[in-house]
Design an enzyme around this catalytic site. Structure first.
Site, PDB file in Angstrom:
ATOM      1  N   GLU A  33       0.854  -1.199   0.000  1.00 13.58           N
ATOM      2  CA  GLU A  33       0.000   0.000   0.000  1.00 13.58           C
ATOM      3  C   GLU A  33       0.888   1.247   0.000  1.00 13.58           C
ATOM      4  O   GLU A  33       1.797   1.369   0.825  1.00 13.58           O
ATOM      5  CB  GLU A  33      -0.921  -0.021   1.226  1.00 13.58           C
ATOM      6  CG  GLU A  33      -1.757   1.225   1.428  1.00 13.58           C
ATOM      7  CD  GLU A  33      -2.602   1.623   0.216  1.00 13.58           C
ATOM      8  OE1 GLU A  33      -3.462   0.833  -0.203  1.00 13.58           O
ATOM      9  OE2 GLU A  33      -2.394   2.738  -0.322  1.00 13.58           O
ATOM     10  N   GLY A  38      -7.041   1.131   3.766  1.00  8.48           N
ATOM     11  CA  GLY A  38      -8.459   1.515   3.728  1.00  8.48           C
ATOM     12  C   GLY A  38      -8.897   2.044   2.370  1.00  8.48           C
ATOM     13  O   GLY A  38     -10.084   2.093   2.075  1.00  8.48           O
ATOM     14  N   GLY A 178     -21.618  16.882 -12.980  1.00 10.51           N
ATOM     15  CA  GLY A 178     -21.983  15.461 -12.864  1.00 10.51           C
ATOM     16  C   GLY A 178     -23.081  15.284 -11.826  1.00 10.51           C
ATOM     17  O   GLY A 178     -22.895  15.637 -10.655  1.00 10.51           O
ATOM     18  N   GLY A 179     -24.197  14.757 -12.275  1.00 11.30           N
ATOM     19  CA  GLY A 179     -25.308  14.477 -11.357  1.00 11.30           C
ATOM     20  C   GLY A 179     -25.373  12.986 -11.091  1.00 11.30           C
ATOM     21  O   GLY A 179     -26.443  12.393 -11.019  1.00 11.30           O
ATOM     22  N   GLU A 201     -25.450  18.406 -15.384  1.00 12.18           N
ATOM     23  CA  GLU A 201     -25.392  16.993 -15.781  1.00 12.18           C
ATOM     24  C   GLU A 201     -25.617  16.880 -17.288  1.00 12.18           C
ATOM     25  O   GLU A 201     -26.597  17.396 -17.808  1.00 12.18           O
ATOM     26  CB  GLU A 201     -26.448  16.196 -15.007  1.00 12.18           C
ATOM     27  CG  GLU A 201     -26.720  14.804 -15.532  1.00 12.18           C
ATOM     28  CD  GLU A 201     -25.473  13.910 -15.634  1.00 12.18           C
ATOM     29  OE1 GLU A 201     -24.784  13.731 -14.620  1.00 12.18           O
ATOM     30  OE2 GLU A 201     -25.187  13.408 -16.756  1.00 12.18           O
ATOM     31  N   HIS A 441     -43.625  -4.054  14.065  1.00 11.29           N
ATOM     32  CA  HIS A 441     -44.299  -2.754  13.970  1.00 11.29           C
ATOM     33  C   HIS A 441     -43.963  -1.882  15.161  1.00 11.29           C
ATOM     34  O   HIS A 441     -43.908  -2.400  16.272  1.00 11.29           O
ATOM     35  CB  HIS A 441     -45.819  -3.000  13.922  1.00 11.29           C
ATOM     36  CG  HIS A 441     -46.625  -1.741  13.955  1.00 11.29           C
ATOM     37  ND1 HIS A 441     -46.752  -0.936  12.841  1.00 11.29           N
ATOM     38  CD2 HIS A 441     -47.316  -1.137  14.958  1.00 11.29           C
ATOM     39  CE1 HIS A 441     -47.512   0.116  13.151  1.00 11.29           C
ATOM     40  NE2 HIS A 441     -47.860   0.015  14.437  1.00 11.29           N
TER      41      HIS A 441
HETATM   42  P1  NAD Z   1     -21.000   8.631 -12.106  1.00 11.79           P
HETATM   43  O1  NAD Z   1     -20.575   7.905 -13.310  1.00 11.79           O
HETATM   44  O2  NAD Z   1     -22.003   8.055 -11.172  1.00 11.79           O
HETATM   45  O3  NAD Z   1     -21.587  10.067 -12.559  1.00 11.79           O
HETATM   46  C1  NAD Z   1     -20.847  10.987 -13.323  1.00 11.79           C
HETATM   47  C2  NAD Z   1     -21.818  11.877 -14.050  1.00 11.79           C
HETATM   48  O4  NAD Z   1     -21.076  12.936 -14.679  1.00 11.79           O
HETATM   49  C3  NAD Z   1     -22.570  11.148 -15.150  1.00 11.79           C
HETATM   50  O5  NAD Z   1     -23.964  11.255 -14.924  1.00 11.79           O
HETATM   51  C4  NAD Z   1     -22.110  11.857 -16.421  1.00 11.79           C
HETATM   52  O6  NAD Z   1     -23.129  11.960 -17.391  1.00 11.79           O
HETATM   53  C5  NAD Z   1     -21.707  13.241 -15.910  1.00 11.79           C
HETATM   54  N1  NAD Z   1     -20.773  13.959 -16.801  1.00 11.79           N
HETATM   55  C6  NAD Z   1     -19.646  13.457 -17.371  1.00 11.79           C
HETATM   56  N2  NAD Z   1     -19.048  14.412 -18.147  1.00 11.79           N
HETATM   57  C7  NAD Z   1     -19.817  15.526 -18.048  1.00 11.79           C
HETATM   58  C8  NAD Z   1     -19.734  16.845 -18.621  1.00 11.79           C
HETATM   59  N3  NAD Z   1     -18.747  17.226 -19.448  1.00 11.79           N
HETATM   60  N4  NAD Z   1     -20.698  17.748 -18.309  1.00 11.79           N
HETATM   61  C9  NAD Z   1     -21.704  17.403 -17.466  1.00 11.79           C
HETATM   62  N5  NAD Z   1     -21.832  16.179 -16.920  1.00 11.79           N
HETATM   63  C10 NAD Z   1     -20.910  15.247 -17.194  1.00 11.79           C
HETATM   64  O7  NAD Z   1     -19.651   9.014 -11.357  1.00 11.79           O
HETATM   65  P2  NAD Z   1     -19.393   9.675  -9.929  1.00 11.79           P
HETATM   66  O8  NAD Z   1     -20.616  10.309  -9.365  1.00 11.79           O
HETATM   67  O9  NAD Z   1     -18.184  10.515 -10.144  1.00 11.79           O
HETATM   68  O10 NAD Z   1     -19.023   8.424  -9.035  1.00 11.79           O
HETATM   69  C11 NAD Z   1     -17.925   7.573  -9.396  1.00 11.79           C
HETATM   70  C12 NAD Z   1     -18.162   6.160  -8.931  1.00 11.79           C
HETATM   71  O11 NAD Z   1     -18.116   6.087  -7.533  1.00 11.79           O
HETATM   72  C13 NAD Z   1     -19.504   5.627  -9.379  1.00 11.79           C
HETATM   73  O12 NAD Z   1     -19.341   4.348  -9.938  1.00 11.79           O
HETATM   74  C14 NAD Z   1     -20.308   5.558  -8.130  1.00 11.79           C
HETATM   75  O13 NAD Z   1     -21.229   4.473  -8.126  1.00 11.79           O
HETATM   76  C15 NAD Z   1     -19.235   5.387  -7.045  1.00 11.79           C
HETATM   77  N6  NAD Z   1     -19.750   5.994  -5.822  1.00 11.79           N
HETATM   78  C16 NAD Z   1     -20.675   5.319  -5.097  1.00 11.79           C
HETATM   79  C17 NAD Z   1     -21.199   5.879  -3.960  1.00 11.79           C
HETATM   80  C18 NAD Z   1     -22.229   5.137  -3.159  1.00 11.79           C
HETATM   81  O14 NAD Z   1     -22.384   3.957  -3.341  1.00 11.79           O
HETATM   82  N7  NAD Z   1     -22.984   5.776  -2.269  1.00 11.79           N
HETATM   83  C19 NAD Z   1     -20.811   7.154  -3.568  1.00 11.79           C
HETATM   84  C20 NAD Z   1     -19.890   7.821  -4.339  1.00 11.79           C
HETATM   85  C21 NAD Z   1     -19.358   7.225  -5.467  1.00 11.79           C
END
Ligand code: NAD
Length: 469
Positions: A33, A38, A178-179, A201, A441
């Site tokens: 690592e 982690g 990114g949404g 997004e 419940h």
């Molecule tokens: P994501 O792929 O979920 O979402 C990225 C978003 O950015 C997409 O909807 C995409 O369309 C948008 N995007 C890309 N280029 C763009 C642009 N030029 N303009 C506007 N929008 C654009 O990725 P993330 O949210 O970065 O997360 C990364 C990974 O980490 C995912 O696989 C996610 O599942 C994981 N993650 C999981 C959790 C959880 O389980 N609670 C929490 C955080 C992250």
């Protein structure tokens, strides 16, 4: 010669779990690592985000105590203290993993591991000047935030989730690109803390790969909390706007628009960490930028496995852990205990979102005839008590057999409750099988029973549709 049964490169939730399971199975294990153990999950991902969501939600809740007859005056927050609490939580979990590795007699080698070509059939890993040997190597190097290939991406105020965690103050205005999951979770944190948040997004919906109703509902909820959301908004460049501000330009309905903030958070996906992971002639067969593996996570190199974010597909900590366990089982010739193809996913917004298996639309796309049930949580006692009545639970089952195929939830404790459906899917349980158990419940889980009953139009706490009266 330092020779192990197993060397794991990367001590994230994929790697450290594989190392522990290997040691439990009697293997002599080392884990390499470069940072703290982690991985992203504990240090820069799931754990710190959820801690910040918890603290910021508490702040928001405290301001609404009068709904329960509880009054608090002068409710405020100290961002530095929130960060301290987040860090204490992270440190305590990292310390726990260190203890577990030590307790299982796993050697932790500090540094960056590089896979070397095998020597006389034995796999080799270098860490700096040192070379270590092992019959088996598990590559678990994880992923890092993807940067956008657009102008201005290197401006200091254009940051990723690592940069956001490093801030010592909450941005007053935050533009999130990114949404996806990261975007909506940070929008939750900072809108709770009173920041002005904008989400841009590119796709037509936020949480695009989730059930349509979940995406639409979340958009409405976040908008109500003041989050400005633009979908079908493709960001094309960033510019320094002076006065400590930065601007994102995006295309919306054929026109260039802009959004400015103190910071721009790029949450546009994550990329596998493969640079520098393989020496020349030691790169396994790839699948684009991901490492190609079979169903037991074997790469094209004998005795070398790859797991988690390195292999593409679902990028979730618990998926990586399951891969790690499966790889160790393959090494030890024991059969698989977990079904690694059914992976629940949770989003820690308010209300929480959780999904597993197929949505109705996905099942139909696959030509599967389905029956569905749905329960609206405003008729759930526990949800009314806590005033978290917004949300629903949906279940998808195969028509005829009534085998559970999937579930989508958007309600309080959804991320905990989804496990019930995961258990059902991997064990081929049917709607009647699940209905055999009584729900206590008052609990949120009663909503699960009601959604299952609704498959046959028998939900007790749903007013019948006029056609059924
Ligand atoms: P994501 O792929 O979920 O979402 C990225 C978003 O950015 C997409 O909807 C995409 O369309 C948008 N995007 C890309 N280029 C763009 C642009 N030029 N303009 C506007 N929008 C654009 O990725 P993330 O949210 O970065 O997360 C990364 C990974 O980490 C995912 O696989 C996610 O599942 C994981 N993650 C999981 C959790 C959880 O389980 N609670 C929490 C955080 C992250």
């Amino acid at each position: 010669m330092d020779k192990y049964d197993l060397i794991v490169i990367g001590a994230g939730p994929g790697g450290y779990v594989a190392a522990i399971r290997g040691a439990q199975k009697g293997l002599n294990v080392a884990v390499v690592e470069a940072d703290r153990v982690g991985g992203t999950c504990l240090n820069r991902g799931c754990i710190p985000t959820k801690a910040m969501i918890h603290a910021s939600s508490l702040y928001r809740e405290m301001q609404k105590g009068e709904r329960f007859g509880v009054y608090a005056e002068g409710v405020s927050f100290d961002y530095g203290k929130i960060c301290d609490y987040k860090q204490e939580t992270v440190d305590s979990l990292v310390g726990g993993v260190e203890q577990l590795l030590k307790g299982n007699r796993i050697t932790v080698i500090q540094g960056r591991g590089v896979l070397l070509p095998p020597e006389d059939g034995v796999n080799a890993v270098s860490v700096g000047e040192d070379v270590y040997y092992a019959d088996n190597v598990i590559l678990a190097a994880g992923s890092k935030p993807a940067s956008l290939p657009v102008e201005g991406t290197d401006l200091t105020k254009v940051i990723n989730s690592d940069g956001l965690f490093a801030l010592d103050h909450a941005p007053k205005q935050l533009v999130i690109i990114g949404g996806g999951v990261i975007g909506v979770e940070f929008a939750t944190v900072f809108s709770n803390l009173g920041s002005e948040v904008t989400i841009l997004e590119a796709l037509p919906k936020i949480l695009d790969n989730f059930d349509k109703e979940i995406s639409q509902n979340l958009k409405m909820i976040l908008k109500k909390r003041g989050v400005d959301i633009h979908t079908s908004a493709m960001v094309s460049r960033f510019e320094d706007a002076g006065d400590d501000k930065v601007t994102a330009f995006y295309e919306e309905k054929g026109k260039e628009q802009s959004a400015s903030g103190d910071y721009i958070l790029v949450a546009a996906g994550r990329r596998p960490v493969t640079e520098g992971l393989f020496a020349e002639d030691a790169e396994p067969e790839m699948n684009g930028r991901y490492v190609k593996v079979d169903d037991a996570f074997r790469t094209s190199i004998h005795g070398v496995y790859a797991i988690g974010d390195l292999i593409g597909g679902i990028q979730l900590a618990h998926a990586a852990s399951a891969h790690g366990i499966r790889a160790v089982e393959a090494i030890c010739d024991s059969s698989g205990t977990q079904n690694v193809s059914v992976v629940p996913a949770g989003v820690y917004t308010d209300p929480e979102i959780a999904i597993v298996g197929l949505t109705e639309a996905q099942a139909k796309d696959q030509g599967i005839d389905v029956i569905t049930g749905k329960f609206i949580m405003s008729a759930n006692g526990k949800s009314l008590i806590t005033k978290e009545e917004r949300g629903f639970i949906k279940v998808v089952a195969e028509a005829g057999s009534e085998k559970i195929l999937g579930a989508q939830m958007m309600c309080a404790r959804a991320t905990d409750m989804i496990g019930e459906f995961t258990t059902a899917i991997v064990n081929d349980l049917t709607v009647p099988d699940m209905l055999r158990s009584i729900m206590s419940h008052p609990t949120y889980s009663e909503g699960i029973g009601e959604a299952l009953e609704d498959v046959h139009g028998m939900s007790l706490h749903t007013v019948p549709r006029p056609s059924r009266r």
